[in-house]
Motif scaffolding. Structure first.
Motif, mmCIF file in Angstrom:
data_model
loop_
_atom_site.group_PDB
_atom_site.id
_atom_site.type_symbol
_atom_site.label_atom_id
_atom_site.label_comp_id
_atom_site.label_asym_id
_atom_site.label_seq_id
_atom_site.Cartn_x
_atom_site.Cartn_y
_atom_site.Cartn_z
ATOM 1 N N PRO A 242 36.136 -25.161 10.923
ATOM 2 C CA PRO A 242 34.742 -24.722 10.717
ATOM 3 C C PRO A 242 33.757 -25.885 10.706
ATOM 4 O O PRO A 242 32.570 -25.686 10.955
ATOM 5 N N GLN A 243 34.245 -27.100 10.421
ATOM 6 C CA GLN A 243 33.376 -28.276 10.367
ATOM 7 C C GLN A 243 33.429 -29.093 11.660
ATOM 8 O O GLN A 243 32.970 -30.241 11.676
ATOM 9 N N LEU A 244 33.966 -28.521 12.723
ATOM 10 C CA LEU A 244 34.201 -29.325 13.926
ATOM 11 C C LEU A 244 32.916 -29.915 14.504
ATOM 12 O O LEU A 244 32.878 -31.105 14.858
ATOM 13 N N ALA A 245 31.875 -29.113 14.597
ATOM 14 C CA ALA A 245 30.633 -29.609 15.194
ATOM 15 C C ALA A 245 30.099 -30.808 14.416
ATOM 16 O O ALA A 245 29.770 -31.854 15.000
ATOM 17 N N SER B 244 38.941 -20.132 7.728
ATOM 18 C CA SER B 244 40.117 -21.000 7.642
ATOM 19 C C SER B 244 40.187 -21.856 6.390
ATOM 20 O O SER B 244 41.238 -22.421 6.106
ATOM 21 N N THR B 245 39.092 -21.987 5.667
ATOM 22 C CA THR B 245 39.112 -22.832 4.474
ATOM 23 C C THR B 245 38.378 -22.144 3.322
ATOM 24 O O THR B 245 37.534 -21.266 3.527
ATOM 25 N N THR B 246 38.675 -22.603 2.126
ATOM 26 C CA THR B 246 38.014 -22.079 0.935
ATOM 27 C C THR B 246 36.524 -22.405 0.970
ATOM 28 O O THR B 246 35.689 -21.564 0.601
ATOM 29 N N ALA B 247 36.190 -23.598 1.437
ATOM 30 C CA ALA B 247 34.767 -23.966 1.530
ATOM 31 C C ALA B 247 34.023 -23.002 2.451
ATOM 32 O O ALA B 247 32.887 -22.596 2.160
ATOM 33 N N ALA C 184 38.049 -30.048 -4.187
ATOM 34 C CA ALA C 184 36.600 -29.856 -4.307
ATOM 35 C C ALA C 184 36.231 -28.379 -4.139
ATOM 36 O O ALA C 184 35.359 -27.863 -4.845
ATOM 37 N N SER C 185 36.902 -27.706 -3.207
ATOM 38 C CA SER C 185 36.529 -26.312 -2.925
ATOM 39 C C SER C 185 36.947 -25.372 -4.046
ATOM 40 O O SER C 185 36.204 -24.435 -4.385
#
Lengths: 282, 282
Positions: free
Chosen positions: B188-191, A158-161, A192-193
Motif C-alpha cells: 500500500p505504501q509503494l508509491a 495488506s497491513t494493519t496501518a 507501531a500499527s
C-alpha cells in the motif's frame, strides 16, 4: 471427572474444526474450559440463526466474532449493491448471535481489472456506505488485513496501518482492524500499527495461528497450531497487550491435518499451545 | 536476415532461462535486440569470472546486476563472519563482471530463532560492516525487499520502505533498494516508497515479472511472464519512472514452464511482453 478449569481469554474459531459437527465442537470446548467461539455465516446458513444462538447459549459459550463480511471490490454497480445488501444481513446476523464484531475480508482483484489503487478506493467507499447500518446495530466492522499472498484474489488490504487508514477515512468509530498473526506477523510496522490501533480505539480483535512452511497446496490452509511455524507469539501478543487489548483471543486454524484430527485432541492441543505461547504474554 | 532492432532498457535475468546453456541465451538475446543480462554467482562458479565476462562482452551485452549477496541473519558469530567474507567476494565478482549492482537477499529466520526484530537488526549490522568494501569497490548494494511469503525462510526485509530505512541506518550512499514487481506490487505504501527511493538516490534497479496464481508448489517459481498474473505493470512502471529511474529493467522469471520453453521462444515472449506492458510507461 472434575470440572475443567476455565482458560481466560481463549476462544476457538469454528473453522479450526470446520469438519466437526457443531455440537461436538461445543462439547469439546466445554470439556477444555474454552469459553468462546467465533462463528461463520456458513453456520448460520446451515443451522439457522435462532437455533445456532440457542445451541451456543446452552453450551455456555460466548460468540466472540462473526466471519465474515466484505468482498467489496467489484466495480460493477449491481455487484456492488448486492455486496452491500449481503453485508447488511451479516451485521444483522452478528446482532442475532450476540456478538458485536463482524470480520471483514475486503476482496481481491480480477484478471480483467488489475487496478489495485481503484480496488482499494472501492473498499473505502463501500465501508463508508455500510458504516451507518453497523453503528445503528451496535456492531463493529473489523477489517482483517490479509497476508499479501492473498492480495490478488482475496484481500487488497495488506497491513494493519492500511486498515486503520481506511477506518479513519470512513470516519466511523464502528470501523477498525482485527489482528491475525498469520496475516501480519511479518509486517515491519506491526508494533507501531498495533499501538495506533489501540490508541484510536480501533483494535477490535486478536486471532492467532502459526505461519507453517512449506505452504499447503491450498495456501489458505497453511495456518498451523501455535508453535508449529515461524510466528513469535510472545512478541506479537505483547504488542497486542501493550495496546490495551483485553478482549477474547481466537485461535483460527485452517489446516487439513487439524481437520483430520479427532476434535477432542485438536481442541486440547489448541488449549495447550495457547497456554504455553499466547496467554502468558496476553 | 536483418539486424534486430535494439530494445531500450531491456535486460534479461539469467535465471529466466536458467536451464539454457549461457551461450545459447546470449545468442537469443542478440537475436531479439536485448542488450543486457543480469547474472548469478552460480554462473561465476560454473564458468569462471574471466571467461564469463569475456563471453558476455563478446556477445555485446552489458551485465546489469549480479545476484546475489546477503543471507545476513545468522546469529552465530562464525556463520556471520563467513557470510560477510562471502559477500566481500560477491562484491569483487561484481567488479570483475563490470556491473556496479549487487542484489542482496537478506536471509530469513530459523525454527530455533523466530525473533524477527533481532534478525532485522543483524541485517543492519552486517550491511554496515559490508558497506566500506562496497564503497571502495564502487559497487552498490541493492537490498531486495522480498514478498512477505518469504519472510520466514528467505528475506526478513519485506517492504521498500524498510529497505530504505536500513540504507539510511547504515548511512552509506552505496546502499539502496531494488524494486521487483513480484515482491512489492501489493504494498500500500509503494508509491511513496518508490518516490522516496528516487529522491534519496537509492533506487538501484527495477526487475519485472508477474504474480501468477495459483502459486506453484515451489512458491519461488510462481513468477510469470508480464501479463500472465495480477500485476498492473503500467502503474508500477510509472512509479519507477516518476522516481527518475532511467537504468536497465531486468525481466526475472522463475517458472518451470518457462524453463521448459525453447530459449528463442522464451526470449521473444519476454521482449514482446516488455514492449507491450512495461516500456511504454518506463
Amino acid at each position: 471427572m472434575s470440572a475443567p478449569v476455565a482458560v481466560p481469554r481463549l476462544s476457538i474459531n469454528r473453522w479450526t474444526c470446520r469438519t466437526t459437527p457443531l455440537q461436538d465442537l461445543l462439547e469439546a470446548c466445554v470439556a477444555e474450559g474454552i469459553g468462546g467461539i467465533g462463528l461463520w455465516r456458513q453456520d448460520v446458513a446451515e443451522i439457522g440463526l435462532d437455533a445456532l444462538r440457542r445451541r451456543v447459549d446452552d453450551a455456555g459459550l460466548a460468540v466472540t466474532s462473526l466471519c465474515r463480511g466484505g468482498f467489496f471490490t467489484a466495480a460493477d454497480p449491481t455487484d456492488r449493491a448486492a455486496a452491500l445488501e449481503d453485508n447488511r444481513r451479516a451485521i444483522d446476523e452478528a446482532v442475532g448471535l450476540g456478538t458485536d464484531v463482524l470480520v471483514l475480508v475486503v476482496g481481491g482483484l480480477t484478471r480483467e481489472d488489475k487496478d489495485l489503487v481503484a480496488a482499494r478506493e472501492r473498499v473505502v467507499e463501500n465501508i463508508t456506505a455500510l458504516a451507518p447500518h453497523a453503528e445503528q446495530a451496535g456492531v463493529r466492522l473489523a477489517i482483517e488485513p490479509m497476508h499479501p499472498i492473498f492480495a490478488a484474489d482475496r484481500g487488497v488490504v495488506s497491513t494493519t496501518a492500511q486498515a486503520l487508514d481506511i477506518a479513519e477515512a470512513v470516519g466511523s468509530a464502528a470501523v477498525g482492524a482485527i489482528v491475525d498473526t498469520y496475516h501480519v506477523w511479518w509486517d515491519p510496522q506491526l508494533a507501531a500499527s498495533v499501538a495506533r490501533a489501540g490508541e484510536s480505539g480501533r483494535l477490535m480483535g486478536y486471532q492467532v495461528c502459526d505461519w507453517n512452511l512449506p505452504l499447503a497446496a491450498e495456501t489458505l490452509h497453511s495456518r498451523g497450531y501455535m508453535g508449529d511455524g515461524f510466528v513469535d507469539f510472545p512478541a506479537v501478543t505483547r504488542l497486542v497487550a501493550g495496546a490495551g487489548y483485553t478482549g477474547p483471543i481466537e485461535v483460527e486454524i485452517f489446516n487439513e491435518d487439524v481437520w483430520a484430527t479427532p476434535v477432542d485432541d485438536a481442541v486440547r492441543i489448541v488449549r495447550e499451545r495457547f497456554e504455553q505461547l499466547v496467554l502468558p504474554s496476553a
